[in-house]
Design an enzyme around this catalytic site. Structure first.
Site, PDB file in Angstrom:
ATOM      1  N   ASP A  67      39.193  27.377 -23.456  1.00  0.00           N
ATOM      2  CA  ASP A  67      40.641  26.026 -23.486  1.00  0.00           C
ATOM      3  C   ASP A  67      40.624  25.971 -25.554  1.00  0.00           C
ATOM      4  O   ASP A  67      42.409  26.280 -25.631  1.00  0.00           O
ATOM      5  CB  ASP A  67      40.525  24.690 -22.889  1.00  0.00           C
ATOM      6  CG  ASP A  67      41.672  24.116 -22.586  1.00  0.00           C
ATOM      7  OD1 ASP A  67      42.447  24.573 -22.938  1.00  0.00           O
ATOM      8  OD2 ASP A  67      41.290  22.955 -22.685  1.00  0.00           O
ATOM      9  N   TYR A 114      43.005  10.137 -15.139  1.00  0.00           N
ATOM     10  CA  TYR A 114      42.253  11.638 -14.462  1.00  0.00           C
ATOM     11  C   TYR A 114      42.778  13.053 -16.315  1.00  0.00           C
ATOM     12  O   TYR A 114      43.843  12.916 -16.965  1.00  0.00           O
ATOM     13  CB  TYR A 114      44.218  12.626 -13.622  1.00  0.00           C
ATOM     14  CG  TYR A 114      43.514  13.376 -13.083  1.00  0.00           C
ATOM     15  CD1 TYR A 114      42.981  13.672 -12.169  1.00  0.00           C
ATOM     16  CD2 TYR A 114      44.467  15.041 -13.515  1.00  0.00           C
ATOM     17  CE1 TYR A 114      42.133  14.513 -11.197  1.00  0.00           C
ATOM     18  CE2 TYR A 114      43.672  15.863 -12.985  1.00  0.00           C
ATOM     19  CZ  TYR A 114      43.141  15.361 -11.950  1.00  0.00           C
ATOM     20  OH  TYR A 114      42.762  16.630 -10.561  1.00  0.00           O
ATOM     21  N   HIS A 139      44.936  25.881 -28.685  1.00  0.00           N
ATOM     22  CA  HIS A 139      44.765  25.751 -27.448  1.00  0.00           C
ATOM     23  C   HIS A 139      44.395  27.461 -26.997  1.00  0.00           C
ATOM     24  O   HIS A 139      45.067  27.676 -26.673  1.00  0.00           O
ATOM     25  CB  HIS A 139      46.395  25.179 -27.332  1.00  0.00           C
ATOM     26  CG  HIS A 139      45.989  25.365 -25.419  1.00  0.00           C
ATOM     27  ND1 HIS A 139      47.067  25.233 -24.800  1.00  0.00           N
ATOM     28  CD2 HIS A 139      45.301  25.054 -24.952  1.00  0.00           C
ATOM     29  CE1 HIS A 139      46.267  24.796 -23.657  1.00  0.00           C
ATOM     30  NE2 HIS A 139      45.657  24.315 -23.092  1.00  0.00           N
ATOM     31  N   ARG A 141      48.581  15.130 -16.683  1.00  0.00           N
ATOM     32  CA  ARG A 141      49.097  14.905 -17.690  1.00  0.00           C
ATOM     33  C   ARG A 141      50.064  14.913 -18.028  1.00  0.00           C
ATOM     34  O   ARG A 141      51.246  14.667 -17.628  1.00  0.00           O
ATOM     35  CB  ARG A 141      48.661  16.203 -18.757  1.00  0.00           C
ATOM     36  CG  ARG A 141      47.488  16.537 -19.475  1.00  0.00           C
ATOM     37  CD  ARG A 141      46.900  17.210 -20.644  1.00  0.00           C
ATOM     38  NE  ARG A 141      47.737  18.181 -20.363  1.00  0.00           N
ATOM     39  CZ  ARG A 141      49.124  19.158 -20.617  1.00  0.00           C
ATOM     40  NH1 ARG A 141      49.785  18.896 -21.169  1.00  0.00           N
ATOM     41  NH2 ARG A 141      48.764  20.820 -20.139  1.00  0.00           N
ATOM     42  N   LYS A 151      42.241  16.984 -25.113  1.00  0.00           N
ATOM     43  CA  LYS A 151      43.460  17.135 -25.321  1.00  0.00           C
ATOM     44  C   LYS A 151      43.790  16.341 -27.281  1.00  0.00           C
ATOM     45  O   LYS A 151      44.634  16.399 -28.008  1.00  0.00           O
ATOM     46  CB  LYS A 151      44.575  17.837 -25.097  1.00  0.00           C
ATOM     47  CG  LYS A 151      44.210  18.013 -23.465  1.00  0.00           C
ATOM     48  CD  LYS A 151      44.135  19.800 -23.760  1.00  0.00           C
ATOM     49  CE  LYS A 151      44.374  20.165 -22.178  1.00  0.00           C
ATOM     50  NZ  LYS A 151      44.167  21.344 -23.182  1.00  0.00           N
ATOM     51  N   ARG A 201      40.728  20.033 -10.656  1.00  0.00           N
ATOM     52  CA  ARG A 201      40.036  20.046 -11.339  1.00  0.00           C
ATOM     53  C   ARG A 201      38.167  20.316 -10.670  1.00  0.00           C
ATOM     54  O   ARG A 201      38.235  19.715 -10.036  1.00  0.00           O
ATOM     55  CB  ARG A 201      40.622  19.141 -12.026  1.00  0.00           C
ATOM     56  CG  ARG A 201      41.778  19.709 -12.682  1.00  0.00           C
ATOM     57  CD  ARG A 201      42.294  20.550 -13.962  1.00  0.00           C
ATOM     58  NE  ARG A 201      43.264  20.768 -14.722  1.00  0.00           N
ATOM     59  CZ  ARG A 201      43.387  21.134 -15.507  1.00  0.00           C
ATOM     60  NH1 ARG A 201      42.608  21.569 -16.220  1.00  0.00           N
ATOM     61  NH2 ARG A 201      44.377  21.439 -15.929  1.00  0.00           N
ATOM     62  N   CYS A 206      47.421  29.366 -16.950  1.00  0.00           N
ATOM     63  CA  CYS A 206      47.432  30.401 -16.780  1.00  0.00           C
ATOM     64  C   CYS A 206      46.778  32.292 -16.977  1.00  0.00           C
ATOM     65  O   CYS A 206      46.771  32.453 -17.538  1.00  0.00           O
ATOM     66  CB  CYS A 206      48.606  31.139 -17.946  1.00  0.00           C
ATOM     67  SG  CYS A 206      50.881  30.769 -18.248  1.00  0.00           S
ATOM     68  N   SER A 259      48.468  26.170 -20.329  1.00  0.00           N
ATOM     69  CA  SER A 259      47.651  25.376 -19.430  1.00  0.00           C
ATOM     70  C   SER A 259      48.197  26.494 -17.850  1.00  0.00           C
ATOM     71  O   SER A 259      48.549  26.613 -17.679  1.00  0.00           O
ATOM     72  CB  SER A 259      48.198  23.778 -18.823  1.00  0.00           C
ATOM     73  OG  SER A 259      47.738  23.094 -20.350  1.00  0.00           O
TER      74      SER A 259
HETATM   75  C1  OXD Z   1      45.455  21.703 -19.765  1.00  0.00           C
HETATM   76  C2  OXD Z   1      44.131  22.265 -19.279  1.00  0.00           C
HETATM   77  O1  OXD Z   1      46.518  21.434 -19.413  1.00  0.00           O
HETATM   78  O2  OXD Z   1      43.162  22.726 -20.572  1.00  0.00           O
HETATM   79  O3  OXD Z   1      46.316  22.519 -20.688  1.00  0.00           O
HETATM   80  O4  OXD Z   1      43.788  21.393 -19.069  1.00  0.00           O
HETATM   81 MN    MN Z   2      44.851  23.439 -21.647  1.00  0.00          MN
END
Ligand code: OXD
Ligand code: MN
Length: 610
Positions: A299, A223, A252, A80, A232, A391, A276, A274
């Site tokens: 997510d 991407y 989130h 992102r 998002k 991913r 974690c 993200s």
């Molecule tokens: C993020 C994802 O970047 O879930 O938070 O891909």
């Molecule tokens: Mn996320």
């Protein structure tokens, strides 16, 4: 050219307003054809076969992974791009200091410019989709228009896409328009053609959101969250604005169903930045006998007060778009097992026998691989074989841990909200907030070490309130005010709020808590707190388990380590309070007074403990 002049498969029953919106976009972007997606298996297989034929996707060895594919992106299009993500609210203060604001009139001009002719030589796909189970009060619809067949097949895995969603839109339901282009036309304005490339994209990128009109326009990237606009862009940035206006939350957060040994069900939602360990927690295999953890979402959660006054949550998505590196049979067997069929991998390495590999998958790397850039790789190469933000895209119900009620259109009643992040010091393993307002303060001040999910310096500490820093579609201080207001609506029916930290390190830099399946232990304590069955003691950052209250049966961990996991050093917390105050200053008058009061209460607790 208008849509009538372009080959198209427009389904029957599409209302005039929708047709004219599609025509307008086609007039601007000038595609060769328009394809309305029905979301069928046949359509998915045909697009996947086309992408294989074009070389964009490599089919994996079917004996190892049935119907699985690997794509390698352009090395300049791997995550992102927060620096190119814009909130184009009418007023700058409505985007707030933590978002990139752009004037909507100016941005519309820019968008018009870059989208002009950007789909020449390509097919424009129309993807109607539902966020959340069809027919649910919390669910909402959208349409993504894109010139990327790769985006189509990912969107079909990630959402409920196709005919059923279109029928609901045709019947008059609210929907969010989202327009996407990779920004790589195959024909220029003078009619000169050029060959396609394996991963079309553009150096110039715009990920733009117009909160007042609930519109999304994204240009230049193919991407992840830049391109799969349901995730998002819609489910967080636009939905957070809708949620504020309509009295709910778009967060989130992962979503879990917990079953205790007595057979009682509890639901937990958890906000983590993200990459974690959120996917690991979403598929946690508890080590305490008799406990069950089932996945509802990994997510994003949409949460709305129900008729009984409790907070009900759905997972608006239908798939997982997870980070592969670090995932193994040890860290997340459930996710790994879900990826043995019908999965799209991006930017991971290819083995000589047609399988995928990434750092952490096995203790020893294979002797030879093709890395994410398409180059030969051996353990001596010295660079990662997989991109750290490599991913997988897979349907959620491929996870064996999926909860039986994960598609309940009414959602599930949430008992517990967790806030987490990566903190090597100061933040204890678990602490319960004193009340809702304190929980909002904790969520507002959460900080975490930066990961590879977005551009930026990995490891740097960044404040990530509610894990929403890159995803809140409006002023973060107004978002906190919304949380505070909703606390009053929910009253004593509000979920209880906890902060967790699995990542605390000792003086030698080793993680002190084993994590993964053992994370069920602090969660079990949280459940027993909610059930009124566990004791706590007051501490600086919240209420922590009273001695002996955390279930450590069968876990080999010293009392010294446990004490260290809960050490709250007043001097270090005084610095935390100073940093929080400094962070809050940027919000000026918009900062809710409740948060200023909470900061004062924190300082008072620090003083008491000193
Ligand atoms: C993020 C994802 O970047 O879930 O938070 O891909
Ligand atoms: Mn996320």
């Amino acid at each position: 050219m208008t849509q009538e002049a372009i080959p198209t498969n427009t389904p029957a029953g599409v209302p005039e307003a929708l047709l004219s919106w599609v025509n307008e976009i086609a007039d601007l972007t000038k595609p060769d054809a328009i394809h309305w997606c029905d979301g069928s298996k046949e359509e998915w297989n045909k697009l996947a076969a086309d992408l294989v034929e074009a070389g964009t996707m490599i089919p994996l060895n079917p004996a190892k992974r049935t119907n699985c594919f690997l794509a390698r992106s352009n090395p300049a299009d791997v995550a992102r791009v927060e620096s190119r993500t814009f909130i184009c609210s009418e007023k700058e203060e409505d985007a707030g200091p933590t978002n990139n604001w752009a004037d909507p009139t100016e941005m519309r001009k820019t968008i018009k410019g870059v989208f002009d002719g950007c789909m020449r030589g390509r097919t424009m796909y129309i993807i109607p989709f539902s966020m959340g189970p069809f027919g649910g009060d919390i669910s909402k619809l959208g349409i993504e228009v894109t010139d990327s067949p790769f985006v189509v097949i990912n969107m079909v895995l990630m959402t409920r896409a196709g005919t059923k969603a279109l029928e609901a839109i045709n019947a008059g339901a609210f929907w969010v328009p989202a327009v996407h282009s990779v920004g790589y036309p195959l024909v220029d304005a003078d009619g000169n053609a050029r060959d396609d490339v394996l991963w079309p994209c553009n150096d110039e990128k715009y990920i733009t959101h117009f909160p007042e009109t609930s519109e999304i326009w994204s240009y230049g990237s193919g991407y992840g969250g830049n391109a799969l606009l349901a995730k998002k862009c819609y489910a967080l940035r636009i939905a957070s604005v809708l949620a504020r206006n309509e009295g709910w939350f778009a967060e989130h957060m992962l979503l879990l169903r917990l079953t205790d040994p007595k057979g009682r069900h509890f639901h937990l939602s958890a906000a983590f930045p993200s990459a974690c360990g959120k996917t690991n927690l979403a598929m946690l295999r508890p080590t305490i006998p008799g406990w069950k953890v089932e996945t509802i979402g990994d997510d994003i959660a949409w949460l709305r007060p129900g008729a009984d006054g409790r907070l009900y949550a759905i997972n608006p998505e239908a798939g997982f778009f997870g980070v592969a590196p670090g995932m193994s049979l040890k860290t997340n067997p459930t996710a790994l097992e879900a990826l043995d069929h019908d999965t799209i991998f991006a930017n991971v390495a290819l083995t000589d026998d047609g399988d995928v590999w990434w750092e952490g998958l096995t203790d020893e790397p294979p002797a030879h691989l093709i890395d994410w850039l398409g180059n030969d790789w051996t353990p001596e190469t010295g660079t990662p074989a997989a991109h750290p933000n490599g991913r997988f895209t897979v349907r959620a119900d491929q996870a064996a841990s999926i909860a039986p009620n994960w598609e309940d259109p009414a959602g599930v009643p949430v008992d517990i909200i967790l806030f987490g992040g990566r903190r090597t010091s100061n933040v204890p393993l678990i602490a319960q907030s004193y009340d809702w307002e304190h929980g909002v303060f904790v969520g507002a001040t959460v900080a975490s070490e930066q990961t590879a999910a977005a551009e930026g310096s990995v490891g740097a500490l960044r404040r990530d309130p509610f894990s929403m820093l890159p995803f809140c579609g409006y002023n973060m201080a107004d978002y906190w005010a919304h949380w505070l207001k909703m606390g009053k609506v929910l009253g004593d029916k509000a979920p209880k709020i906890f902060q967790v930290n699995w990542f605390r390190k000792d003086g030698e830099g080793n993680f002190m808590w084993p994590g993964f399946g053992e994370n069920c232990r602090p969660i079990e304590w949280a459940v027993r707190r909610v059930a009124g069955e566990a004791e706590a003691v007051d501490a600086i950052s919240g209420q922590i388990p009273a001695p002996g209250e955390l279930n450590l049966d069968g876990l080999d961990i010293s009392q010294e380590t446990m004490d260290a996991l809960f050490t709250l050093d007043p001097a270090a917390w005084s610095v935390e309070a100073d940093l929080a105050e400094e962070y809050f200053q940027q919000f000026g008058d918009k900062l809710p007074t409740e948060l200023t009061n909470q900061l004062a209460a924190l300082r008072a607790r620090i003083a008491d403990a000193s």
